[in-house]
Design a protein around this motif. Structure first.
Motif, mmCIF file in Angstrom:
data_model
loop_
_atom_site.group_PDB
_atom_site.id
_atom_site.type_symbol
_atom_site.label_atom_id
_atom_site.label_comp_id
_atom_site.label_asym_id
_atom_site.label_seq_id
_atom_site.Cartn_x
_atom_site.Cartn_y
_atom_site.Cartn_z
ATOM 1 N N LEU A 124 0.846 -1.199 0.000
ATOM 2 C CA LEU A 124 0.000 0.000 0.000
ATOM 3 C C LEU A 124 0.883 1.252 0.000
ATOM 4 C CD1 LEU A 124 -2.648 -1.161 2.607
ATOM 5 C CD2 LEU A 124 -2.881 -1.118 0.128
ATOM 6 N N ARG A 125 1.659 1.422 -1.062
ATOM 7 C CA ARG A 125 2.643 2.497 -1.161
ATOM 8 C C ARG A 125 2.104 3.776 -1.773
ATOM 9 N NH1 ARG A 125 6.047 -2.012 -2.605
ATOM 10 N NH2 ARG A 125 5.275 -1.940 -4.711
ATOM 11 N N HIS A 126 1.017 3.704 -2.469
ATOM 12 C CA HIS A 126 0.520 4.854 -3.228
ATOM 13 C C HIS A 126 -0.604 5.550 -2.471
ATOM 14 C CE1 HIS A 126 2.752 3.496 -6.762
ATOM 15 N NE2 HIS A 126 2.403 2.283 -6.375
ATOM 16 N N ARG A 127 -0.550 6.861 -2.426
ATOM 17 C CA ARG A 127 -1.624 7.654 -1.824
ATOM 18 C C ARG A 127 -2.485 8.135 -2.985
ATOM 19 N NH1 ARG A 127 -4.004 8.063 3.038
ATOM 20 N NH2 ARG A 127 -4.848 10.126 3.367
ATOM 21 N N VAL A 128 -3.762 7.773 -2.971
ATOM 22 C CA VAL A 128 -4.659 8.146 -4.063
ATOM 23 C C VAL A 128 -5.867 8.890 -3.522
ATOM 24 C CG1 VAL A 128 -3.961 6.244 -5.571
ATOM 25 C CG2 VAL A 128 -5.844 5.915 -3.990
ATOM 26 N N GLY A 172 -4.718 -2.714 -11.901
ATOM 27 C CA GLY A 172 -5.577 -3.271 -10.871
ATOM 28 C C GLY A 172 -5.187 -2.585 -9.577
ATOM 29 N N VAL A 173 -6.130 -2.036 -8.860
ATOM 30 C CA VAL A 173 -5.843 -1.270 -7.650
ATOM 31 C C VAL A 173 -6.616 -1.883 -6.489
ATOM 32 C CG1 VAL A 173 -6.002 1.006 -6.558
ATOM 33 C CG2 VAL A 173 -5.507 0.835 -8.995
ATOM 34 N N TYR A 174 -5.917 -2.080 -5.376
ATOM 35 C CA TYR A 174 -6.550 -2.568 -4.155
ATOM 36 C C TYR A 174 -6.526 -1.469 -3.106
ATOM 37 C CZ TYR A 174 -6.288 -7.372 -5.867
ATOM 38 O OH TYR A 174 -6.451 -8.517 -6.585
ATOM 39 N N VAL A 175 -7.662 -1.213 -2.471
ATOM 40 C CA VAL A 175 -7.749 -0.311 -1.327
ATOM 41 C C VAL A 175 -8.476 -1.061 -0.217
ATOM 42 C CG1 VAL A 175 -7.685 1.833 -2.668
ATOM 43 C CG2 VAL A 175 -9.874 0.777 -2.178
ATOM 44 N N ARG A 176 -8.172 -0.694 1.016
ATOM 45 C CA ARG A 176 -8.843 -1.353 2.136
ATOM 46 C C ARG A 176 -10.328 -1.031 2.108
ATOM 47 N NH1 ARG A 176 -5.253 -3.572 5.729
ATOM 48 N NH2 ARG A 176 -3.179 -2.645 5.736
ATOM 49 N N GLN A 220 -16.175 4.468 3.197
ATOM 50 C CA GLN A 220 -15.860 5.394 2.111
ATOM 51 C C GLN A 220 -15.554 4.657 0.818
ATOM 52 O OE1 GLN A 220 -12.582 7.562 3.854
ATOM 53 N NE2 GLN A 220 -13.881 9.348 4.177
ATOM 54 N N THR A 221 -14.668 3.677 0.879
ATOM 55 C CA THR A 221 -14.236 3.014 -0.359
ATOM 56 C C THR A 221 -15.335 2.173 -0.985
ATOM 57 O OG1 THR A 221 -13.258 1.186 0.895
ATOM 58 C CG2 THR A 221 -11.803 3.015 0.294
ATOM 59 N N ARG A 222 -16.302 1.724 -0.206
ATOM 60 C CA ARG A 222 -17.421 0.970 -0.785
ATOM 61 C C ARG A 222 -18.393 1.877 -1.539
ATOM 62 N NH1 ARG A 222 -16.797 -1.751 4.116
ATOM 63 N NH2 ARG A 222 -18.515 -0.589 5.053
ATOM 64 N N TYR A 279 -11.489 -3.930 -4.903
ATOM 65 C CA TYR A 279 -10.656 -4.050 -6.092
ATOM 66 C C TYR A 279 -11.214 -3.129 -7.168
ATOM 67 C CZ TYR A 279 -8.658 -5.883 -10.378
ATOM 68 O OH TYR A 279 -8.035 -5.984 -11.588
ATOM 69 N N LEU A 280 -10.327 -2.349 -7.787
ATOM 70 C CA LEU A 280 -10.709 -1.440 -8.851
ATOM 71 C C LEU A 280 -9.868 -1.736 -10.082
ATOM 72 C CD1 LEU A 280 -10.348 1.773 -6.690
ATOM 73 C CD2 LEU A 280 -12.486 0.641 -7.201
ATOM 74 N N GLU A 281 -10.467 -1.592 -11.231
ATOM 75 C CA GLU A 281 -9.692 -1.616 -12.459
ATOM 76 C C GLU A 281 -9.782 -0.225 -13.033
ATOM 77 O OE1 GLU A 281 -10.061 -4.023 -16.461
ATOM 78 O OE2 GLU A 281 -9.451 -5.276 -14.757
#
Length: 115
Positions: free
Chosen positions: A10-14, A64-68, A72-74, A106-108
């Motif tokens: 989880l290195r990227h801040r988006v 492909g992006v994964y966020v916890r 909010q993310t849902r 999971y996001l594409e």
């Protein structure tokens, strides 16, 4: 879906931006994006593609992006855009999967296309 990411990935801040309509003062609706929240994300390359647009070859990068998973993310939908906070790169969100794994969303996303 591939294996779940580790905390070290989880290195990227988006930032995630939702499309909003605003009045331009002349009675016209003008679409823009408003930031909703920022989170850390893991990027995984899904390859790229090329498309011919206006007789030019245009490259597209698919990630492909994964966020916890969180409240909010849902909320993320396929008409939102994602921004890398560090680089400013903008990505169009194409696919959102908040159901398969309860811990991750999971996001594409892809570059080179309209958000």
């Amino acid at each position: 879906m591939a294996t779940s990411p580790t905390a070290g990935e989880l290195r990227h801040r988006v930032a995630f931006d939702r499309r909003t309509d605003a009045d331009d003062g002349y009675g016209n609706e003008q679409a823009s994006f408003a930031e909703q929240f920022q989170v850390h994300a893991a990027f995984r390359s899904r390859g790229g593609s090329e498309a011919v647009v206006a007789a030019r070859l245009e490259g597209r990068n698919v990630l492909g992006v994964y966020v916890r998973s969180s409240a909010q993310t849902r909320q993320i939908e396929s008409d939102w855009q994602m921004r890398d906070v560090r680089t400013g790169e903008r990505y169009a969100v194409k696919i959102v999967d908040a159901v398969t794994d309860r811990r991750w969303v999971y996001l594409e996303v892809s570059t080179g296309v309209a958000a």
